[in-house]
Motif scaffolding. Structure first.
Motif, PDB file in Angstrom:
ATOM      1  N   ARG A  79       0.827  -1.216   0.000  1.00 47.40           N
ATOM      2  CA  ARG A  79       0.000   0.000   0.000  1.00 47.40           C
ATOM      3  C   ARG A  79       0.851   1.250   0.000  1.00 47.40           C
ATOM      4  O   ARG A  79       0.476   2.270  -0.573  1.00 47.40           O
ATOM      5  CB  ARG A  79      -0.985  -0.027   1.173  1.00 47.40           C
ATOM      6  CG  ARG A  79      -2.065  -1.088   0.972  1.00 47.40           C
ATOM      7  CD  ARG A  79      -3.317  -0.843   1.751  1.00 47.40           C
ATOM      8  NE  ARG A  79      -4.316  -1.852   1.441  1.00 47.40           N
ATOM      9  CZ  ARG A  79      -5.491  -1.972   2.039  1.00 47.40           C
ATOM     10  NH1 ARG A  79      -5.826  -1.121   3.000  1.00 47.40           N
ATOM     11  NH2 ARG A  79      -6.342  -2.914   1.687  1.00 47.40           N
ATOM     12  N   TYR A  80       2.015   1.191   0.644  1.00 46.47           N
ATOM     13  CA  TYR A  80       2.951   2.323   0.559  1.00 46.47           C
ATOM     14  C   TYR A  80       3.356   2.558  -0.899  1.00 46.47           C
ATOM     15  O   TYR A  80       3.511   3.711  -1.331  1.00 46.47           O
ATOM     16  CB  TYR A  80       4.198   2.061   1.388  1.00 46.47           C
ATOM     17  CG  TYR A  80       4.058   2.314   2.868  1.00 46.47           C
ATOM     18  CD1 TYR A  80       3.668   3.568   3.341  1.00 46.47           C
ATOM     19  CD2 TYR A  80       4.336   1.318   3.799  1.00 46.47           C
ATOM     20  CE1 TYR A  80       3.560   3.815   4.707  1.00 46.47           C
ATOM     21  CE2 TYR A  80       4.231   1.559   5.167  1.00 46.47           C
ATOM     22  CZ  TYR A  80       3.844   2.807   5.611  1.00 46.47           C
ATOM     23  OH  TYR A  80       3.741   3.054   6.955  1.00 46.47           O
ATOM     24  N   ILE A 136      -2.614  -3.195   8.124  1.00 52.91           N
ATOM     25  CA  ILE A 136      -3.836  -3.113   7.319  1.00 52.91           C
ATOM     26  C   ILE A 136      -3.918  -1.767   6.618  1.00 52.91           C
ATOM     27  O   ILE A 136      -3.991  -1.685   5.391  1.00 52.91           O
ATOM     28  CB  ILE A 136      -5.075  -3.347   8.205  1.00 52.91           C
ATOM     29  CG1 ILE A 136      -4.999  -4.721   8.890  1.00 52.91           C
ATOM     30  CG2 ILE A 136      -6.356  -3.239   7.373  1.00 52.91           C
ATOM     31  CD1 ILE A 136      -6.083  -4.969   9.906  1.00 52.91           C
ATOM     32  N   VAL A 137      -3.931  -0.694   7.396  1.00 49.46           N
ATOM     33  CA  VAL A 137      -3.989   0.671   6.851  1.00 49.46           C
ATOM     34  C   VAL A 137      -2.758   1.422   7.343  1.00 49.46           C
ATOM     35  O   VAL A 137      -2.679   1.781   8.522  1.00 49.46           O
ATOM     36  CB  VAL A 137      -5.278   1.394   7.293  1.00 49.46           C
ATOM     37  CG1 VAL A 137      -5.294   2.816   6.754  1.00 49.46           C
ATOM     38  CG2 VAL A 137      -6.519   0.638   6.820  1.00 49.46           C
ATOM     39  N   PRO A 138      -1.773   1.665   6.477  1.00 52.43           N
ATOM     40  CA  PRO A 138      -0.497   2.258   6.918  1.00 52.43           C
ATOM     41  C   PRO A 138      -0.563   3.774   7.101  1.00 52.43           C
ATOM     42  O   PRO A 138       0.125   4.536   6.427  1.00 52.43           O
ATOM     43  CB  PRO A 138       0.456   1.870   5.789  1.00 52.43           C
ATOM     44  CG  PRO A 138      -0.417   1.828   4.573  1.00 52.43           C
ATOM     45  CD  PRO A 138      -1.753   1.305   5.050  1.00 52.43           C
ATOM     46  N   VAL A 150      -4.260   8.907   1.229  1.00 54.13           N
ATOM     47  CA  VAL A 150      -5.264   8.334   2.133  1.00 54.13           C
ATOM     48  C   VAL A 150      -6.058   7.247   1.424  1.00 54.13           C
ATOM     49  O   VAL A 150      -6.249   6.140   1.948  1.00 54.13           O
ATOM     50  CB  VAL A 150      -6.212   9.429   2.661  1.00 54.13           C
ATOM     51  CG1 VAL A 150      -7.365   8.802   3.455  1.00 54.13           C
ATOM     52  CG2 VAL A 150      -5.456  10.430   3.521  1.00 54.13           C
ATOM     53  N   LEU A 151      -6.521   7.554   0.218  1.00 55.40           N
ATOM     54  CA  LEU A 151      -7.315   6.580  -0.534  1.00 55.40           C
ATOM     55  C   LEU A 151      -6.508   5.313  -0.790  1.00 55.40           C
ATOM     56  O   LEU A 151      -7.003   4.194  -0.616  1.00 55.40           O
ATOM     57  CB  LEU A 151      -7.788   7.192  -1.848  1.00 55.40           C
ATOM     58  CG  LEU A 151      -8.802   8.347  -1.725  1.00 55.40           C
ATOM     59  CD1 LEU A 151      -9.079   8.951  -3.089  1.00 55.40           C
ATOM     60  CD2 LEU A 151     -10.087   7.869  -1.072  1.00 55.40           C
ATOM     61  N   ALA A 152      -5.255   5.484  -1.185  1.00 54.12           N
ATOM     62  CA  ALA A 152      -4.401   4.321  -1.458  1.00 54.12           C
ATOM     63  C   ALA A 152      -4.161   3.512  -0.189  1.00 54.12           C
ATOM     64  O   ALA A 152      -4.101   2.277  -0.229  1.00 54.12           O
ATOM     65  CB  ALA A 152      -3.081   4.778  -2.061  1.00 54.12           C
TER      66      ALA A 152
END
Length: 290
Positions: A79-80, A136-138, A150-152
């Motif tokens: 995700r990064y 999960i959400v970095p 944010v979306l990514a």
């Protein structure tokens, strides 16, 4: 000077001054020797992209972005990679795999400049940030992000569209993007919402004008038993930076829990934050609200 780090040390210029108006260290070097030299489209687009990186202010993201540039990505960096892809390559990341785009970037001198820039940003970090759930959400609480980042981070594609709230169904998450200082130039009468910090842990937020308290979305906001969504608040002072003119990033205030609301279409909702708003940010919010 042979590097951005040396140039900053010797010139005394801030990063904001260096990257103003789409400039970069690479471009400044070229024009110093050949003022009339024609710059390539890649150089100019990357230079503009570097100015979009100046808000990065948490250790985890800076380290992950550096790993990407050094071709040392970890399995947890997926995700990064998407987040950084949007920062550097914009919507091109929706067409071409960001890994391929960064592979091409590594062959250029600008890759070294970007690595130096990330090192300088690490050294000027001034705020403590806290990880949300990096596996999960970095994202980090009180770090600043572009909307696309944010979306990514939540696994969504960014299209460049402006919106105030995004429902991420597969994660049961509502993402609210708030601009405190609204003016008629950037906001229509129907989007001049009364959003403001009430205290260090309470934030008043107005829903979209069509959202009623009896609608599916309105009911989702009101649920307190864990069956509704998680509500995430991203806040910035202005749409554009008053000095540079570039889009301002959003500070992640973190998840928030429903307290109460008044009205309908729109709903004026009071949220309680899981993390206290930093005192300096709270002061600025109250100044803008007044």
């Amino acid at each position: 000077p042979d590097s951005l780090i040396d140039f900053v040390s010797q010139s005394g210029l801030s990063l904001e001054q260096i990257y103003k108006n789409g400039r970069s260290f690479t471009i400044l070097q070229k024009l110093a020797f050949e003022p009339d030299q024609k710059l390539s489209e890649t150089e100019t687009s990357l230079s503009r992209a570097f100015s979009r990186c100046l808000h990065i202010d948490d250790e985890a993201r800076l380290s992950a972005y550096s790993r990407i540039l050094n071709d040392q990505t970890l399995e947890t960096d997926k995700r990064y990679l998407k987040m950084f892809g949007y920062l550097i390559f914009n919507k091109q990341s929706n067409v071409t795999d960001p890994a391929d785009l960064f592979r091409s970037l590594r062959k250029t001198a600008m890759n070294s400049e970007l690595l130096d820039l990330l090192d300088l940003l690490k050294n000027r970090r001034a705020r403590v940030t806290l990880p949300l759930n990096k596996d999960i959400v970095p994202l980090e609480i009180h770090a600043r992000y572009s909307r696309a980042e944010v979306l990514a981070a939540f696994g969504c594609d960014a299209t460049g569209a402006e919106f105030g709230v995004k429902w991420v169904e597969d994660q049961g998450a509502d993402l609210a993007f708030v601009t405190l200082n609204k003016n008629e130039k950037h906001f229509s009468p129907t989007t001049m919402y009364a959003d403001t910090a009430i205290s260090s842990e309470l934030f008043q937020w107005e829903s979209q004008s069509q959202t009623s308290e009896t609608s599916e979305v309105g009911k989702r906001y009101q649920k307190k038993d864990g069956t509704g969504s998680t509500f995430h608040l991203f806040v910035r002072e202005h749409k554009s930076d008053p000095e540079s003119g570039v889009n301002m990033p959003f500070m992640y205030f973190g998840p928030a829990n429903y307290v109460s609301h008044v009205g309908s279409s729109p709903m004026r909702i009071l949220w309680k934050l899981n993390y206290l708003i930093p005192s300096d940010v709270l002061s600025n919010s109250k100044v803008l609200a007044s």
